[in-house]
Design a protein around this motif. Sequence first.
Motif, short mmCIF file in Angstrom:
data_model
loop_
_atom_site.label_atom_id
_atom_site.label_comp_id
_atom_site.label_asym_id
_atom_site.label_seq_id
_atom_site.Cartn_x
_atom_site.Cartn_y
_atom_site.Cartn_z
N ALA A 210 -1.00 -5.38 1.80
CA ALA A 210 -0.82 -3.99 2.23
C ALA A 210 -0.04 -3.19 1.19
CB ALA A 210 -0.10 -3.95 3.58
N ARG A 211 0.98 -3.80 0.60
CA ARG A 211 1.74 -3.08 -0.44
C ARG A 211 0.88 -2.88 -1.69
NH1 ARG A 211 6.93 -1.68 -1.69
NH2 ARG A 211 7.39 -1.58 -3.91
N ARG A 212 0.08 -3.86 -2.02
CA ARG A 212 -0.78 -3.74 -3.20
C ARG A 212 -1.81 -2.63 -3.01
NH1 ARG A 212 -4.58 -8.58 -5.77
NH2 ARG A 212 -5.53 -7.30 -7.44
N GLU A 216 -0.19 1.57 4.79
CA GLU A 216 0.74 1.32 5.90
C GLU A 216 0.00 0.84 7.14
OE1 GLU A 216 4.33 3.64 8.33
OE2 GLU A 216 2.86 4.77 7.15
N HIS A 217 -1.23 1.30 7.31
CA HIS A 217 -2.01 0.87 8.47
C HIS A 217 -2.24 -0.64 8.45
CE1 HIS A 217 -3.78 5.20 8.79
NE2 HIS A 217 -2.56 5.10 9.29
N LEU A 218 -2.58 -1.17 7.28
CA LEU A 218 -2.79 -2.61 7.18
C LEU A 218 -1.48 -3.36 7.44
CD1 LEU A 218 -4.56 -5.00 6.54
CD2 LEU A 218 -4.12 -4.65 4.11
N LEU A 223 1.85 -6.83 11.08
CA LEU A 223 3.16 -7.12 11.66
C LEU A 223 3.18 -7.00 13.18
CD1 LEU A 223 6.03 -7.85 10.85
CD2 LEU A 223 6.55 -5.41 10.72
N VAL A 224 2.54 -5.96 13.73
CA VAL A 224 2.63 -5.70 15.18
C VAL A 224 2.04 -6.85 16.01
CG1 VAL A 224 1.84 -4.17 17.01
CG2 VAL A 224 2.74 -3.21 14.89
N LYS A 259 8.62 2.84 -0.40
CA LYS A 259 7.53 3.42 0.38
C LYS A 259 8.11 4.23 1.54
CE LYS A 259 4.33 1.10 -1.89
NZ LYS A 259 3.32 1.76 -2.76
N ASP A 260 7.53 5.38 1.77
CA ASP A 260 7.95 6.22 2.90
C ASP A 260 7.08 5.87 4.11
OD1 ASP A 260 9.15 8.10 4.46
OD2 ASP A 260 8.22 9.84 3.51
N TRP A 261 7.30 4.66 4.63
CA TRP A 261 6.51 4.13 5.75
C TRP A 261 7.40 4.12 6.99
CZ3 TRP A 261 3.74 -0.74 3.26
CH2 TRP A 261 2.77 -0.28 2.35
#
Length: 617
Positions: A210-212, A216-218, A223-224, A259-261
Amino acid sequence: MTQPDQALLARINADVAAMSSYLGRVHADLYELNRVVALRHAETSYAPPATAWAPPAAQPPATQPTAAPQPFSPPPGQPVVVPPAPPAPAIAAPVKPRSDNWIGKVLAVAGVAVTLVGVVLLLVLAAQAGILRPEIRVGMGALLAAGLVGVAFRLNSRPGGRVGAIALAATGIAAAYIDIIAVTTIYEWVSGAVGLVLAAVVAGGGLVLARRWNSEHLALLVLVPLLGLGPIVVGGITLLLVGFMIALSAATLPVQVGKDWLAMHGARMAVSTLPVLIALVAVDPASNRIGWLAAACGIAALLALLSALVLLPYSGQPVAVALLSAAGTLPVLAASVAVGRITSAVMAATMAAVLLAMALIGNRLTKDSTAVAAVWSATAAVALLIAITVAFDGDVAGPLLLAVSAVVAVAGRRSAVARWAAVGFGVVGGLHYLVSASPDHLVSATEVPVSSAVSTLIASLLAVASAAAVTWSWVGRKGSDRDVAGVMWACAAIVGMYAITMFTVTAGVLIGGEEAGFFSGHMAATICWIALAALVFRYAVTVPRAKRSLPIAAGLTVVVAAMAKLFLFDLGTLGGIFRVVVFIVVGLALLGMGAGYARMLSQQDEREQLEDHQQTV
């Protein structure tokens, strides 16, 4: 004709020739443009059938032949004047067509749901029906998960494939989670600890991906699901699950750095907070794991505050980050549900100190430091309130809260959060005070233990200080309303008069016994009320005439209240010498107040008139 005249005439002729040349050139260009337009119109117009009769085309009127423009050479020494180019026509902004990308997203979500249902059918229903061997089912689930992630990698490198790549990757990771559930709970091939490790490996890979991909959706889709997967894997909310969730939240913090997540931060706080809160409610207080659970509460709160310090410099919504981090400290605030009083109180007090320090250095962390500092200050006030009420009983908690209220009101009078915190401390402390110093003690003589009496005496003095400090902090700020200030001072006066009466009556009973002490206490309370009114009138004399109405009204109110107590209560309750003394002392005090106030008021008015006259002169 002289030579200068000839030179002037030559220049005029040259200018006229130049203008004639330019006019001829413009005329030729217009004629050529007219011819081109006529030819283009003839080519695009409707041509009738060859057999139909057509009238002869009208000939354009003959035009006078125009001589070809001659190149113009300016006279020597004259600059060449180039006409400015016409401005370029404005180009209208292209209208962006409506995107149909939402169709792909809807189809991708539907595909994720259907695929996951198929994986569940493969692992669960197939096991119930005896279709295929368990090893084949688990292996097929793992291959499906790996294949989906692999196709997601391939699709993401193609134009327009990002939506599908994220959906496929999320489906593959979810399939891997379901496979882990089957291995751990259905087939019981590995223990819960091993299953959590496998889930952590899958989650770590998904978050790195997801960071690569900067998605943020991934990250949320990775995580959820662990919030629902974890209890299923280990069979409930256990200490193992709590530790795993906190460790997972800490391990995923580097993924979010830079990241502004905001949603990701909220998911991390939920992962580390919700299992701890459920464990606090579900754990047996007699269990030997309370110490470990207390440590988990402290680590979860520390992780929340550390996450805020790390993420605030990169966030475009610092207040939301601060609020989510404050919510992450709930395990410490709720630790007293299962953890011992001393331990939970020390944890809450420590967190209050840390939050207060963060509020003081908030301007170094983020651009919106004022709002963020307000969040930290409010959370620190709540933590300190919980620490005091958990650690001490009412006899100690009441005076301590009133003292904190007075200190916070004076020290933080310029901060709205501090003023409200002072009000909160004062209200809670006042409720504790009323429990130990109820109005019944003022109606009938009641003997209480010495410790409770001493607590009541101290709390009575602190109640007066708290009411005065809180009112002063609100009234003294700029732009305060005079009417509201009057109401607040009236409320403070009521609190003060009640606390003074409780102090004198409690002290009288403690020293002189139930009967004589009770009477002497009420006598002293009435005299104190009159003395308070005298102080208010003394203050009214010192202020200018325009601001004198408020203290005068307050003084008269206190006098009326004292007279009402004197005739409605003291006259019928007090007996013997106490009744005589209180009437004589109050009467003399009123006489002295009247004479003294009139004299001092006259002197003050004369002084003001003299000062006004001197300023006028």
